[in-house]
Motif scaffolding. Structure first.
Motif, PDB file in Angstrom:
ATOM      1  N   PRO A 245       0.815  -1.229   0.000  1.00  0.00           N
ATOM      2  CA  PRO A 245       0.000   0.000   0.000  1.00  0.00           C
ATOM      3  C   PRO A 245       0.844   1.272   0.000  1.00  0.00           C
ATOM      4  N   GLN A 246       1.983   1.243   0.680  1.00  0.00           N
ATOM      5  CA  GLN A 246       2.854   2.424   0.705  1.00  0.00           C
ATOM      6  C   GLN A 246       3.463   2.683  -0.670  1.00  0.00           C
ATOM      7  N   ILE A 247       3.851   1.617  -1.361  1.00  0.00           N
ATOM      8  CA  ILE A 247       4.381   1.768  -2.718  1.00  0.00           C
ATOM      9  C   ILE A 247       3.300   2.316  -3.643  1.00  0.00           C
ATOM     10  N   ARG A 248       2.085   1.817  -3.476  1.00  0.00           N
ATOM     11  CA  ARG A 248       0.974   2.285  -4.302  1.00  0.00           C
ATOM     12  C   ARG A 248       0.718   3.774  -4.069  1.00  0.00           C
ATOM     13  N   GLU A 249       0.795   4.199  -2.822  1.00  0.00           N
ATOM     14  CA  GLU A 249       0.580   5.611  -2.508  1.00  0.00           C
ATOM     15  C   GLU A 249       1.679   6.483  -3.115  1.00  0.00           C
ATOM     16  N   LEU A 250       2.919   5.997  -3.079  1.00  0.00           N
ATOM     17  CA  LEU A 250       4.012   6.747  -3.694  1.00  0.00           C
ATOM     18  C   LEU A 250       3.773   6.904  -5.189  1.00  0.00           C
ATOM     19  N   ARG A 251       3.370   5.838  -5.837  1.00  0.00           N
ATOM     20  CA  ARG A 251       3.122   5.895  -7.279  1.00  0.00           C
ATOM     21  C   ARG A 251       2.037   6.902  -7.615  1.00  0.00           C
ATOM     22  N   TRP A 252       1.002   6.946  -6.807  1.00  0.00           N
ATOM     23  CA  TRP A 252      -0.089   7.895  -7.049  1.00  0.00           C
ATOM     24  C   TRP A 252       0.367   9.341  -6.872  1.00  0.00           C
ATOM     25  N   SER A 253       1.349   9.557  -5.996  1.00  0.00           N
ATOM     26  CA  SER A 253       1.771  10.923  -5.688  1.00  0.00           C
ATOM     27  C   SER A 253       2.758  11.489  -6.710  1.00  0.00           C
ATOM     28  N   LEU A 254       3.352  10.636  -7.527  1.00  0.00           N
ATOM     29  CA  LEU A 254       4.368  11.092  -8.477  1.00  0.00           C
ATOM     30  C   LEU A 254       3.732  11.777  -9.685  1.00  0.00           C
ATOM     31  N   PRO A 255       4.484  12.665 -10.348  1.00  0.00           N
ATOM     32  CA  PRO A 255       3.990  13.261 -11.600  1.00  0.00           C
ATOM     33  C   PRO A 255       3.665  12.182 -12.627  1.00  0.00           C
TER      34      PRO A 255
ATOM     35  N   ASP B   4      17.834  -5.288  -2.408  1.00  0.00           N
ATOM     36  CA  ASP B   4      17.104  -4.763  -3.559  1.00  0.00           C
ATOM     37  C   ASP B   4      16.448  -3.436  -3.196  1.00  0.00           C
ATOM     38  N   ASN B   5      16.294  -2.588  -4.188  1.00  0.00           N
ATOM     39  CA  ASN B   5      15.846  -1.219  -3.942  1.00  0.00           C
ATOM     40  C   ASN B   5      14.547  -0.900  -4.665  1.00  0.00           C
ATOM     41  N   LEU B   6      13.919   0.163  -4.200  1.00  0.00           N
ATOM     42  CA  LEU B   6      12.783   0.747  -4.900  1.00  0.00           C
ATOM     43  C   LEU B   6      13.344   1.888  -5.744  1.00  0.00           C
ATOM     44  N   TRP B   7      13.196   1.793  -7.055  1.00  0.00           N
ATOM     45  CA  TRP B   7      13.761   2.796  -7.959  1.00  0.00           C
ATOM     46  C   TRP B   7      12.666   3.696  -8.503  1.00  0.00           C
ATOM     47  N   VAL B   8      12.980   4.983  -8.568  1.00  0.00           N
ATOM     48  CA  VAL B   8      12.054   5.970  -9.128  1.00  0.00           C
ATOM     49  C   VAL B   8      12.622   6.448 -10.461  1.00  0.00           C
ATOM     50  N   PHE B   9      11.839   6.281 -11.519  1.00  0.00           N
ATOM     51  CA  PHE B   9      12.232   6.710 -12.862  1.00  0.00           C
ATOM     52  C   PHE B   9      11.556   8.056 -13.130  1.00  0.00           C
ATOM     53  N   VAL B  10      12.374   9.079 -13.333  1.00  0.00           N
ATOM     54  CA  VAL B  10      11.867  10.447 -13.425  1.00  0.00           C
ATOM     55  C   VAL B  10      11.789  10.890 -14.881  1.00  0.00           C
ATOM     56  N   GLY B  11      10.621  11.408 -15.261  1.00  0.00           N
ATOM     57  CA  GLY B  11      10.438  11.915 -16.615  1.00  0.00           C
ATOM     58  C   GLY B  11      10.890  13.358 -16.733  1.00  0.00           C
ATOM     59  N   SER B  12       9.990  14.237 -17.117  1.00  0.00           N
ATOM     60  CA  SER B  12      10.361  15.633 -17.366  1.00  0.00           C
ATOM     61  C   SER B  12      10.399  16.482 -16.096  1.00  0.00           C
ATOM     62  N   ASP B  13       9.636  16.089 -15.076  1.00  0.00           N
ATOM     63  CA  ASP B  13       9.525  16.916 -13.869  1.00  0.00           C
ATOM     64  C   ASP B  13      10.409  16.360 -12.747  1.00  0.00           C
ATOM     65  N   ILE B  14      11.691  16.679 -12.801  1.00  0.00           N
ATOM     66  CA  ILE B  14      12.623  16.182 -11.783  1.00  0.00           C
ATOM     67  C   ILE B  14      12.308  16.791 -10.420  1.00  0.00           C
ATOM     68  N   LYS B  15      12.134  18.093 -10.384  1.00  0.00           N
ATOM     69  CA  LYS B  15      11.881  18.785  -9.121  1.00  0.00           C
ATOM     70  C   LYS B  15      10.584  18.302  -8.482  1.00  0.00           C
ATOM     71  N   GLY B  16       9.526  18.189  -9.280  1.00  0.00           N
ATOM     72  CA  GLY B  16       8.236  17.749  -8.758  1.00  0.00           C
ATOM     73  C   GLY B  16       8.273  16.321  -8.246  1.00  0.00           C
ATOM     74  N   THR B  17       9.045  15.462  -8.925  1.00  0.00           N
ATOM     75  CA  THR B  17       9.140  14.061  -8.511  1.00  0.00           C
ATOM     76  C   THR B  17       9.873  13.929  -7.183  1.00  0.00           C
ATOM     77  N   ILE B  18      11.010  14.620  -7.052  1.00  0.00           N
ATOM     78  CA  ILE B  18      11.776  14.548  -5.804  1.00  0.00           C
ATOM     79  C   ILE B  18      10.971  15.155  -4.657  1.00  0.00           C
ATOM     80  N   LYS B  19      10.256  16.225  -4.930  1.00  0.00           N
ATOM     81  CA  LYS B  19       9.419  16.851  -3.906  1.00  0.00           C
ATOM     82  C   LYS B  19       8.334  15.888  -3.432  1.00  0.00           C
TER      83      LYS B  19
END
Length: 210
Positions: A73-83, A116-131
């Motif tokens: 559920p925490q991973i799902r919430e992170l995915r929803w919050s990303l750009p 093993d890690n959880l990786w975040v793949f960032v598209g055009s909005d680097i600042k928004g994704t890290i935030k």
């Protein structure tokens, strides 16, 4: 009597090979079942590597965090919050290295270590994704970024935070537009003041001595 015995043996032999009846030869061995499962896993891994390769190709920046004690559920919430054009994926280190091999992301092999890690793949909005990630980590009381990769270089947590503080693309465009807009105004003001300054200079040059 012998004929009856021969007939019974013939019937039994025919029944053993009749279609639809169980046969020892038709039961797959344990080794065969194991090979089937292994084959399925191999195909699944190939699909994962292919998907990760596509994610890397469409990313400007990637970073990771520890997978320890992170729930689904925490991973799902992170995915929803990303750009919209960013995503988070749980990837085994060896599969990530395989996907990155021979590409501009190959340096990630030095960051994909340990658990093993959880990786975040960032598209055009680097600042928004890290935030969004930092807000999620704070809310869920999770560790920050473990490592990041940008243009062939590896960054630690402080480096990832610093990248997140850089102006976004839209902010840069706004700053550039503001500078461009200010130039004509400043030039117009300067040109407008030229006749006035010239007139003052002429007046002073020909003014009678006091």
């Amino acid at each position: 009597m012998k004929k009856l015995c021969l007939f019974a043996a013939a019937v039994a032999s025919a029944a053993a090979f009749a279609p639809g009846l169980p046969s020892a030869q038709r039961v797959p061995s344990k080794a065969a079942l194991t090979n089937l499962h292994m084959g399925k896993n191999i195909y699944e891994k190939k699909d994962i590597v292919k998907q990760v390769s596509e994610d890397l190709a469409s990313s400007q920046f990637i970073f990771s965090t520890e997978m320890k004690q992170i729930t689904v559920p925490q991973i799902r919430e992170l995915r929803w919050s990303l750009p919209e054009d960013s995503k988070a994926s749980c990837i085994k280190n060896r599969l990530l290295k395989r996907a990155a091999a021979g590409t501009e992301w190959e340096v990630v092999k030095d960051a994909a270590k340990g658990s093993d890690n959880l990786w975040v793949f960032v598209g055009s909005d680097i600042k928004g994704t890290i935030k969004a990630f930092k807000a999620w980590a704070k809310k869920e009381k999770k560790a920050g970024a473990k490592a990041g990769v940008l243009e062939g270089r590896i960054y630690d947590e402080k480096g990832v935070d610093a990248i997140g503080d850089l102006p976004s693309k839209d902010e840069l465009y706004a700053q550039i537009a503001g500078c461009v807009k200010a130039v004509p105004t400043q030039m117009a003001t300067a040109v407008k003041e030229v006749p006035t300054k010239t007139a003052r200079a002429i007046k002073l040059a020909f003014a009678p001595d006091a």
